[in-house]
Design an enzyme around this catalytic site. Sequence first.
Site, PDB file in Angstrom:
ATOM      1  N   ASP A 172       0.717  -1.288   0.006  1.00  0.00           N
ATOM      2  CA  ASP A 172       0.185   0.047   0.027  1.00  0.00           C
ATOM      3  C   ASP A 172       0.884   1.371   0.096  1.00  0.00           C
ATOM      4  O   ASP A 172       0.400   2.393   0.269  1.00  0.00           O
ATOM      5  CB  ASP A 172      -0.994   0.042   1.239  1.00  0.00           C
ATOM      6  CG  ASP A 172      -0.276  -0.047   2.564  1.00  0.00           C
ATOM      7  OD1 ASP A 172       0.964  -0.366   2.484  1.00  0.00           O
ATOM      8  OD2 ASP A 172      -1.012   0.138   3.584  1.00  0.00           O
ATOM      9  N   HIS A 197      25.199   3.994 -16.682  1.00  0.00           N
ATOM     10  CA  HIS A 197      24.112   4.102 -16.002  1.00  0.00           C
ATOM     11  C   HIS A 197      24.182   3.485 -14.374  1.00  0.00           C
ATOM     12  O   HIS A 197      23.217   3.152 -13.734  1.00  0.00           O
ATOM     13  CB  HIS A 197      22.889   3.714 -16.401  1.00  0.00           C
ATOM     14  CG  HIS A 197      22.492   4.393 -17.622  1.00  0.00           C
ATOM     15  ND1 HIS A 197      21.633   3.957 -18.736  1.00  0.00           N
ATOM     16  CD2 HIS A 197      22.640   5.676 -17.757  1.00  0.00           C
ATOM     17  CE1 HIS A 197      21.394   4.768 -19.406  1.00  0.00           C
ATOM     18  NE2 HIS A 197      22.036   5.996 -19.408  1.00  0.00           N
ATOM     19  N   ASP A 252      27.525  11.962 -11.117  1.00  0.00           N
ATOM     20  CA  ASP A 252      26.529  12.504 -12.351  1.00  0.00           C
ATOM     21  C   ASP A 252      25.048  12.697 -11.336  1.00  0.00           C
ATOM     22  O   ASP A 252      24.495  11.658 -11.087  1.00  0.00           O
ATOM     23  CB  ASP A 252      26.383  11.576 -13.420  1.00  0.00           C
ATOM     24  CG  ASP A 252      25.222  12.251 -14.158  1.00  0.00           C
ATOM     25  OD1 ASP A 252      24.810  13.349 -14.174  1.00  0.00           O
ATOM     26  OD2 ASP A 252      25.365  11.717 -15.593  1.00  0.00           O
ATOM     27  N   ASP A 310      21.519  18.913 -14.261  1.00  0.00           N
ATOM     28  CA  ASP A 310      22.408  17.609 -14.796  1.00  0.00           C
ATOM     29  C   ASP A 310      23.856  17.885 -14.626  1.00  0.00           C
ATOM     30  O   ASP A 310      24.438  18.386 -15.770  1.00  0.00           O
ATOM     31  CB  ASP A 310      21.682  17.279 -15.857  1.00  0.00           C
ATOM     32  CG  ASP A 310      22.121  16.094 -16.298  1.00  0.00           C
ATOM     33  OD1 ASP A 310      22.968  15.350 -15.639  1.00  0.00           O
ATOM     34  OD2 ASP A 310      22.018  15.485 -17.625  1.00  0.00           O
ATOM     35  N   HIS A 358      28.666   7.769 -25.906  1.00  0.00           N
ATOM     36  CA  HIS A 358      27.554   8.264 -25.928  1.00  0.00           C
ATOM     37  C   HIS A 358      27.543   9.703 -26.434  1.00  0.00           C
ATOM     38  O   HIS A 358      28.562  10.144 -26.903  1.00  0.00           O
ATOM     39  CB  HIS A 358      26.989   8.446 -24.482  1.00  0.00           C
ATOM     40  CG  HIS A 358      27.996   9.419 -23.478  1.00  0.00           C
ATOM     41  ND1 HIS A 358      28.041  10.655 -23.448  1.00  0.00           N
ATOM     42  CD2 HIS A 358      28.877   8.766 -22.452  1.00  0.00           C
ATOM     43  CE1 HIS A 358      28.981  10.879 -22.695  1.00  0.00           C
ATOM     44  NE2 HIS A 358      29.411   9.795 -22.288  1.00  0.00           N
ATOM     45  N   HIS A 360      22.288  16.544 -24.618  1.00  0.00           N
ATOM     46  CA  HIS A 360      20.637  16.377 -24.889  1.00  0.00           C
ATOM     47  C   HIS A 360      20.067  17.695 -24.335  1.00  0.00           C
ATOM     48  O   HIS A 360      20.781  18.382 -23.592  1.00  0.00           O
ATOM     49  CB  HIS A 360      20.192  15.193 -23.997  1.00  0.00           C
ATOM     50  CG  HIS A 360      20.729  15.219 -22.367  1.00  0.00           C
ATOM     51  ND1 HIS A 360      20.016  15.802 -21.537  1.00  0.00           N
ATOM     52  CD2 HIS A 360      21.693  14.666 -21.901  1.00  0.00           C
ATOM     53  CE1 HIS A 360      20.461  15.662 -20.443  1.00  0.00           C
ATOM     54  NE2 HIS A 360      21.687  14.918 -20.532  1.00  0.00           N
ATOM     55  N   HIS A 418      16.104  14.350 -19.707  1.00  0.00           N
ATOM     56  CA  HIS A 418      16.415  14.428 -21.217  1.00  0.00           C
ATOM     57  C   HIS A 418      15.068  15.150 -21.732  1.00  0.00           C
ATOM     58  O   HIS A 418      14.049  14.548 -22.078  1.00  0.00           O
ATOM     59  CB  HIS A 418      16.475  12.940 -21.618  1.00  0.00           C
ATOM     60  CG  HIS A 418      17.540  12.348 -20.956  1.00  0.00           C
ATOM     61  ND1 HIS A 418      17.638  10.852 -21.000  1.00  0.00           N
ATOM     62  CD2 HIS A 418      18.893  12.737 -20.482  1.00  0.00           C
ATOM     63  CE1 HIS A 418      19.124  10.627 -20.184  1.00  0.00           C
ATOM     64  NE2 HIS A 418      19.733  11.725 -20.130  1.00  0.00           N
ATOM     65  N   GLU A 444      28.474  17.199 -22.361  1.00  0.00           N
ATOM     66  CA  GLU A 444      29.164  16.234 -21.276  1.00  0.00           C
ATOM     67  C   GLU A 444      29.773  15.092 -21.902  1.00  0.00           C
ATOM     68  O   GLU A 444      29.414  13.896 -22.005  1.00  0.00           O
ATOM     69  CB  GLU A 444      27.775  15.494 -20.696  1.00  0.00           C
ATOM     70  CG  GLU A 444      26.600  14.818 -21.489  1.00  0.00           C
ATOM     71  CD  GLU A 444      25.835  14.242 -20.754  1.00  0.00           C
ATOM     72  OE1 GLU A 444      25.868  13.341 -20.087  1.00  0.00           O
ATOM     73  OE2 GLU A 444      24.713  14.742 -20.880  1.00  0.00           O
ATOM     74  N   TYR A 447      35.896   6.259 -21.369  1.00  0.00           N
ATOM     75  CA  TYR A 447      35.760   5.075 -20.198  1.00  0.00           C
ATOM     76  C   TYR A 447      36.519   4.266 -20.645  1.00  0.00           C
ATOM     77  O   TYR A 447      36.349   3.827 -22.046  1.00  0.00           O
ATOM     78  CB  TYR A 447      34.237   4.686 -20.133  1.00  0.00           C
ATOM     79  CG  TYR A 447      33.486   6.205 -20.258  1.00  0.00           C
ATOM     80  CD1 TYR A 447      33.073   6.643 -18.848  1.00  0.00           C
ATOM     81  CD2 TYR A 447      32.900   6.608 -21.198  1.00  0.00           C
ATOM     82  CE1 TYR A 447      32.107   7.435 -18.950  1.00  0.00           C
ATOM     83  CE2 TYR A 447      32.032   7.763 -21.215  1.00  0.00           C
ATOM     84  CZ  TYR A 447      31.700   8.280 -20.076  1.00  0.00           C
ATOM     85  OH  TYR A 447      30.953   9.351 -19.712  1.00  0.00           O
ATOM     86  N   ARG A 491      33.853  11.805 -16.802  1.00  0.00           N
ATOM     87  CA  ARG A 491      32.868  12.608 -17.527  1.00  0.00           C
ATOM     88  C   ARG A 491      32.704  13.982 -16.870  1.00  0.00           C
ATOM     89  O   ARG A 491      32.930  14.167 -15.859  1.00  0.00           O
ATOM     90  CB  ARG A 491      31.598  11.878 -17.453  1.00  0.00           C
ATOM     91  CG  ARG A 491      30.451  12.720 -18.317  1.00  0.00           C
ATOM     92  CD  ARG A 491      29.202  11.834 -18.678  1.00  0.00           C
ATOM     93  NE  ARG A 491      28.433  11.354 -17.534  1.00  0.00           N
ATOM     94  CZ  ARG A 491      28.344  10.227 -17.045  1.00  0.00           C
ATOM     95  NH1 ARG A 491      29.128   9.146 -17.697  1.00  0.00           N
ATOM     96  NH2 ARG A 491      27.787   9.747 -15.980  1.00  0.00           N
ATOM     97  N   GLU A 536      30.227  17.046 -17.086  1.00  0.00           N
ATOM     98  CA  GLU A 536      28.925  17.572 -17.615  1.00  0.00           C
ATOM     99  C   GLU A 536      28.411  19.069 -17.181  1.00  0.00           C
ATOM    100  O   GLU A 536      28.216  19.103 -15.645  1.00  0.00           O
ATOM    101  CB  GLU A 536      27.785  16.634 -17.459  1.00  0.00           C
ATOM    102  CG  GLU A 536      26.547  17.028 -17.664  1.00  0.00           C
ATOM    103  CD  GLU A 536      25.578  15.940 -17.585  1.00  0.00           C
ATOM    104  OE1 GLU A 536      25.512  15.160 -16.689  1.00  0.00           O
ATOM    105  OE2 GLU A 536      24.616  15.659 -18.340  1.00  0.00           O
TER     106      GLU A 536
END
Length: 462
Positions: free
Chosen positions: A37, A244, A261, A272, A355, A359, A366, A409, A413, A430, A432
């Site tokens: 619930d 991710h 990130d 972001d 990547h 964006h 996004h 960004e 890697y 990275r 960004e």
Amino acid sequence: MTNSTPYAERRARLAAELGPHGVAIVPTAPERQRNRDSDFLFRHDSYFYYLTGFTEPNAWLVLEGNGRSTLFCAPKDLEREIWDGYRLGPEAAPEALGVDAAWSVFELDKQVPRLLENRTTVWYNFATHKGLETRVDEWLAVVRGRVRQGAICPQEQRDLCGPLDEMRLIKDAHELDVMRKASSISARAHVRAMQTSARMLREGREVREYHLDAELLHEFRLGGSQYPAYGSIVAAGANACVLHYRADVAPVRDGELVLIDAGCELDSYASDITRTFPANGRFTGPQRALYDLVLASQDAAVAATRAGARFNDPHEATVKVLAQGLLDLKILDAGKVGSAEDVIAQRAYFPFYMHRTSHWLGMDVHDCGSYVEPGEADQTAERRDPLSGELVVNRPSRILRPGMVLTIEPGLYVRPTEDVPEEFWNLGIRIEDDAVVTDGGCELITRGVPVKADEIEALMRG
Ligand code: GLY
Ligand code: MN
Ligand code: MN
């Protein structure tokens, strides 16, 4: 409330796009069960919020081409309000939200067919709300049942995302103001996480990814943010090579890098930011070499971001710098892959940079908005992808305009691979930032957290 709220202005602009005999139906998001619930924390639908500023669940907006707006919302209910919290209710909604009329949401099935009657076109967002198309079908069926009484049933259904995405793509002054505030909170959170990492290691304490995640959350809430704009990535060491990855339990080790990130959502707008920093506050030689390369590629992308340029320009500028840098650092072997031009043409950089550079950013991290220039969508060019062999159809990328907001960004890697010098293995970097497009260039709204390696080291010295 007067017509001068951003929401009323947006409704008026959208109404002008619907045509005089058009009508639009916009639901907010559904509530979602988490387990038994307990529900997931409710987050309103971004399109709905854009047009109403209303954050309660169980709400719908119907907007007519003549500009008339009708809101459906949860009715006042003392018992439910004791358990679940305050409800605005339909009686107070016109005054509070500037809509022309408001009904209980229980009236939806009765009132919406009346609002659809004698219209030519019904607009709603295609493929964004499960079951919406069926609801519209059911309401249209009610209208059709009245044709013998002289009712006219809309003959056309159109995707409301078309005009709404275009509107949301160019941020107005109100939106930019909120986005700048969200970015400053997030920048402070990154600073806090960096400093905590170095301090805890200096004190000889165990640091785990979740400790740094806690610092981010603390600063987000302290700044008034409602929640993170997306699941925060706090990736220690090799975890940074998982794009991710989510903040988990892995140890943050002295001598390794940490990639964070994370961005807060403030009043429905996302920020972001990614920063990569040495856990102990001092880059090693190879870490610094790779970091400076990613930063140089970001500098090139920033320089390519201005009104009149194309959305793809920053990406191409990034790839150019990364391709040459991968050769210089001998991560790519010039004897095997040739020159930087060859690296780009063959996409030989792809195993290290898989990547895109940007964006759109807005209410959704996004964010919506076409990446193709609308007036040029019929100009197609086919090419065969050198890696997959697939035929790709390209269309001219979007021309940047003042008020568009995008991330910049770039990253690298490096997974353990025999051909690659071992000193770079398991480094994931990275960087960004969020950029508002301006006439002469762009405004980076996330630079409250430093990005130069020396400045990061200085900040982490305490
Ligand atoms: N944080 C999601 C992204 O950078 O696209
Ligand atoms: Mn991003
Ligand atoms: Mn990000």
